[in-house]
Design an enzyme around this catalytic site. Structure first.
Site, mmCIF file in Angstrom:
data_model
loop_
_atom_site.group_PDB
_atom_site.id
_atom_site.type_symbol
_atom_site.label_atom_id
_atom_site.label_comp_id
_atom_site.label_asym_id
_atom_site.label_seq_id
_atom_site.Cartn_x
_atom_site.Cartn_y
_atom_site.Cartn_z
ATOM 1 N N ASP A 120 6.446 6.551 6.132
ATOM 2 C CA ASP A 120 6.590 7.196 4.813
ATOM 3 C C ASP A 120 5.421 8.135 4.496
ATOM 4 O O ASP A 120 5.311 8.645 3.384
ATOM 5 C CB ASP A 120 6.772 6.151 3.697
ATOM 6 N N ASP B 238 -15.097 -3.009 -8.743
ATOM 7 C CA ASP B 238 -15.040 -1.645 -9.271
ATOM 8 C C ASP B 238 -15.844 -1.529 -10.574
ATOM 9 O O ASP B 238 -15.754 -2.402 -11.446
ATOM 10 C CB ASP B 238 -13.557 -1.303 -9.539
ATOM 11 N N GLU C 295 -19.937 -2.250 -7.509
ATOM 12 C CA GLU C 295 -20.052 -0.788 -7.586
ATOM 13 C C GLU C 295 -20.825 -0.458 -8.856
ATOM 14 O O GLU C 295 -20.348 -0.699 -9.973
ATOM 15 C CB GLU C 295 -18.682 -0.108 -7.645
ATOM 16 N N ASP D 233 -0.591 1.755 5.356
ATOM 17 C CA ASP D 233 -0.163 0.454 4.832
ATOM 18 C C ASP D 233 -0.885 -0.678 5.559
ATOM 19 O O ASP D 233 -1.666 -0.450 6.496
ATOM 20 C CB ASP D 233 1.366 0.318 4.932
ATOM 21 N N ASN E 7 5.284 2.592 8.703
ATOM 22 C CA ASN E 7 6.727 2.648 8.412
ATOM 23 C C ASN E 7 7.240 4.065 8.165
ATOM 24 O O ASN E 7 8.327 4.247 7.622
ATOM 25 C CB ASN E 7 7.076 1.736 7.230
ATOM 26 N N HIS F 166 -14.899 6.784 -0.980
ATOM 27 C CA HIS F 166 -13.692 7.535 -1.318
ATOM 28 C C HIS F 166 -13.851 8.396 -2.568
ATOM 29 O O HIS F 166 -12.888 9.044 -2.983
ATOM 30 C CB HIS F 166 -12.534 6.552 -1.502
ATOM 31 N N ASP F 167 -15.020 8.364 -3.182
ATOM 32 C CA ASP F 167 -15.260 9.166 -4.387
ATOM 33 C C ASP F 167 -16.235 10.311 -4.171
ATOM 34 O O ASP F 167 -16.383 11.164 -5.047
ATOM 35 C CB ASP F 167 -15.844 8.273 -5.501
ATOM 36 N N ASP G 110 -10.717 -5.084 -3.020
ATOM 37 C CA ASP G 110 -11.306 -4.363 -4.129
ATOM 38 C C ASP G 110 -10.823 -5.057 -5.402
ATOM 39 O O ASP G 110 -9.616 -5.218 -5.582
ATOM 40 C CB ASP G 110 -10.786 -2.912 -4.086
ATOM 41 N N ASP H 273 -0.229 4.626 8.962
ATOM 42 C CA ASP H 273 1.111 4.402 8.412
ATOM 43 C C ASP H 273 1.955 3.708 9.481
ATOM 44 O O ASP H 273 2.059 4.206 10.600
ATOM 45 C CB ASP H 273 1.696 5.775 8.037
#
Ligand code: NOJ
Length: 528
Positions: free
Chosen positions: A25, A200, A263, A29, A23, A324-325, A98, A21
């Protein structure tokens, strides 16, 4: 033929919400990624694949795209992305985005138009159907996130199809205008210098034209998740998908050395079709077999041999340990065997993809119920399907929030972030990070590992072994998948062979024709 960059190279997947990150939040990013490129250079990877950064309502964390040619403000701006591409290219890192062409967000202007009336010109860009004969959904198809895959639209009196969330309506790939619109988006990014796409759910993109019911799955149990109630016979992997994959490839091939990675979760014999037949399709249909495979030497040896044998002529292999899955490799195998797995990933023939955090041995992070974010888990809680545990922030150092952010991160850090972080592991020669760096260096220094032939070595017990050869260079990789010492007998006298790297540190137990492997040891030995 000279191997191309994506054949020699190693890909690294970044989940942008969780990398860095910049910034404050609490969400990663693009500028954050740019700040961390030195980590990737030190690691020694060749390309980054960044999970979706497009404008999105984030119902499925970016896999619900509201504009195929923009950047979500949470991640930055188009100028930030241009700067990231330029900075990465300075470092000789390729950048893959992606592409999510199976479905858009329900907030995409195309869908807003499509649902506005039955005669809207974009009506046919999505999959609209009348109710079934007895009323209710048009067929029995089930969303991958549970529940019917059909959503009723009161205003226009039809259902639309969504393989995932109802906020992710499927696009109609039988419509030529829609196809052209996505190809235009691909060109938009290629023109900006993107080096390729991970695509995807490619095997989902075309559905049977008549939408027949899917057959019931005889092996179904509720613990599997509702999507497994039926077999996705008619809703996925239809013959026409190959024409589309070939068209996408033609779009990519109009540019030099771009790569397309599909994928595709299918059995190997079906997967191989995605390399293409008469026309080429994916450069790399993702090979996810190691993620689910039992960690057992004989079955892994067979899995690798069968995959090699199934490759079509010219088809380049690839391997993946996590994404990530799916659960992280260190959670599945524990640290000692995760080290062996890293050696396998980076020495077996083909392009490896590393999932961010695996290089420091991140395991799945326990997410308290009140912090769950993943829509998959929120829809079908308690079945172990939550993907949040593998999407947690990258721990960089021992400052507040592990140097990931100046604010509370969107998901909790790993409990052990104080010790398990990039800075801490950088200085420790025995760390997972040092092992990854060493593996990537050995790989870079030896064409046999990058592009050489693969020769299985017969062995017994918990040992998985193979040779990699290129010209005169011969390397033996011997992996002890168990916690007891193992002995491997070679056909050559190996007394003078040089150990290049061991997952446990120093290896000094190669004697004549025998290689002794310590518990959980993976070894690369230079034969010639
Ligand atoms: C596959 C992606 O990897 C996953 O994260 C996403 O939820 C589905 N496709 C839907 O886009």
């Amino acid at each position: 033929m000279t191997p191309l960059w994506w054949q020699r190279g190693v890909i690294y997947q970044i989940y942008p919400r969780s990398f860095q990150d910049s910034n404050g939040d609490g969400i990663g990013d693009l500028n954050g990624i740019a700040q961390r490129l030195d980590h990737l250079v030190d690691l020694g990877v060749d390309a980054i694949w960044v999970s979706p950064i497009y404008p999105s309502p984030m119902k499925d964390f970016g896999y619900d795209v509201a504009d195929y040619c923009g950047v979500d403000a949470r991640f930055g701006t188009l100028a930030d992305l241009d700067a990231l591409i330029a900075a990465a290219h300075e470092y000789r890192l390729k950048v893959l985005l992606d592409l999510v062409p199976n479905h858009s967000s329900d907030q995409h202007p195309w869908f807003i138009e499509s649902r506005s009336s039955r005669d809207n010109p974009k009506r046919d860009w999505y999959l609209w159907r009348d109710p079934g004969p007895e009323g209710g959904p048009p067929n029995n198809w089930i969303s991958d996130f549970g529940g019917s895959a059909w959503e009723w639209d009161e205003a226009t009196g039809q259902y639309y199809y969504h393989a995932f969330l109802k906020e992710q309506p499927d696009l109609n790939w039988r419509n030529p205008e829609l196809r052209e619109a996505i190809y235009a988006a691909m060109r938009f990014w290629f023109d900006r210098g993107i080096d390729g796409f991970r695509i995807d759910v490619l095997w989902h993109m075309v559905k049977h034209a008549d939408f027949p019911d899917n057959p019931p799955n005889p092996a179904y149990t509720p613990a599997m998740g509702e999507m497994h109630r039926v077999l996705q016979l008619h809703s996925t992997d239809q013959p026409e998908v190959h024409g589309i994959a070939a068209e996408m490839r033609a779009v990519a091939d109009a540019y030099p050395e771009r790569v397309l990675i599909g994928e595709i979760y299918l059995p190997v014999e079906r997967l191989m079709h995605y390399y293409g037949g008469e026309a080429p399709e994916m450069h790399l249909p993702f090979n996810f077999q190691l993620i689910d495979a039992p960690w057992e030497a004989r079955s892994l040896a067979k899995l690798i041999a069968d995959y090699e044998a199934a490759l079509p002529p010219g088809g380049w292999p690839n391997w993946v340990l996590g994404n990530h899955d799916r659960p992280r490799v260190a959670a599945k195998l524990g640290e000692a065997q995760a080290r062996v797995a890293a050696m396998l990933l980076l020495t077996v023939r083909g392009t490896p993809t590393i999932y961010y955090g695996d290089e420091i041995g991140l395991a799945d992070v326990l997410i308290p119920p009140e912090m769950v974010q993943d829509p998959r888990e929120l829809r079908e809680p308690g079945l172990g399907l939550n993907r949040d545990p593998v999407r947690t922030p990258m721990p960089w150092d021992d400052r507040a929030h592990a140097g990931f952010s100046t604010n509370t991160p969107w998901l909790p850090l790993n409990d052990d972030w104080g010790d398990r972080n990039v800075a801490g592991q950088s200085g420790d020669p025995h760390s997972m990070l040092s092992l990854y760096r060493a593996l990537l260096k050995v790989r870079r220094d030896h064409p046999a590992l990058e592009v050489g032939d693969f020769l299985p070595v017969e062995c017994e017990g918990d040992v998985l072994a193979y040779e990699r050869r290129h010209g005169k260079e011969r390397l033996l990789v011997a992996l002890n998948l168990g916690a007891a010492e193992q002995q491997l007998l070679l056909s050559d006298d190996c007394g003078a062979c040089q150990p290049l790297l061991s997952t446990i540190g120093t290896h000094d137990r190669t004697l004549g024709r025998g290689v002794k492997l310590a518990p959980n040891e993976g070894l690369i030995l230079k034969l010639e």
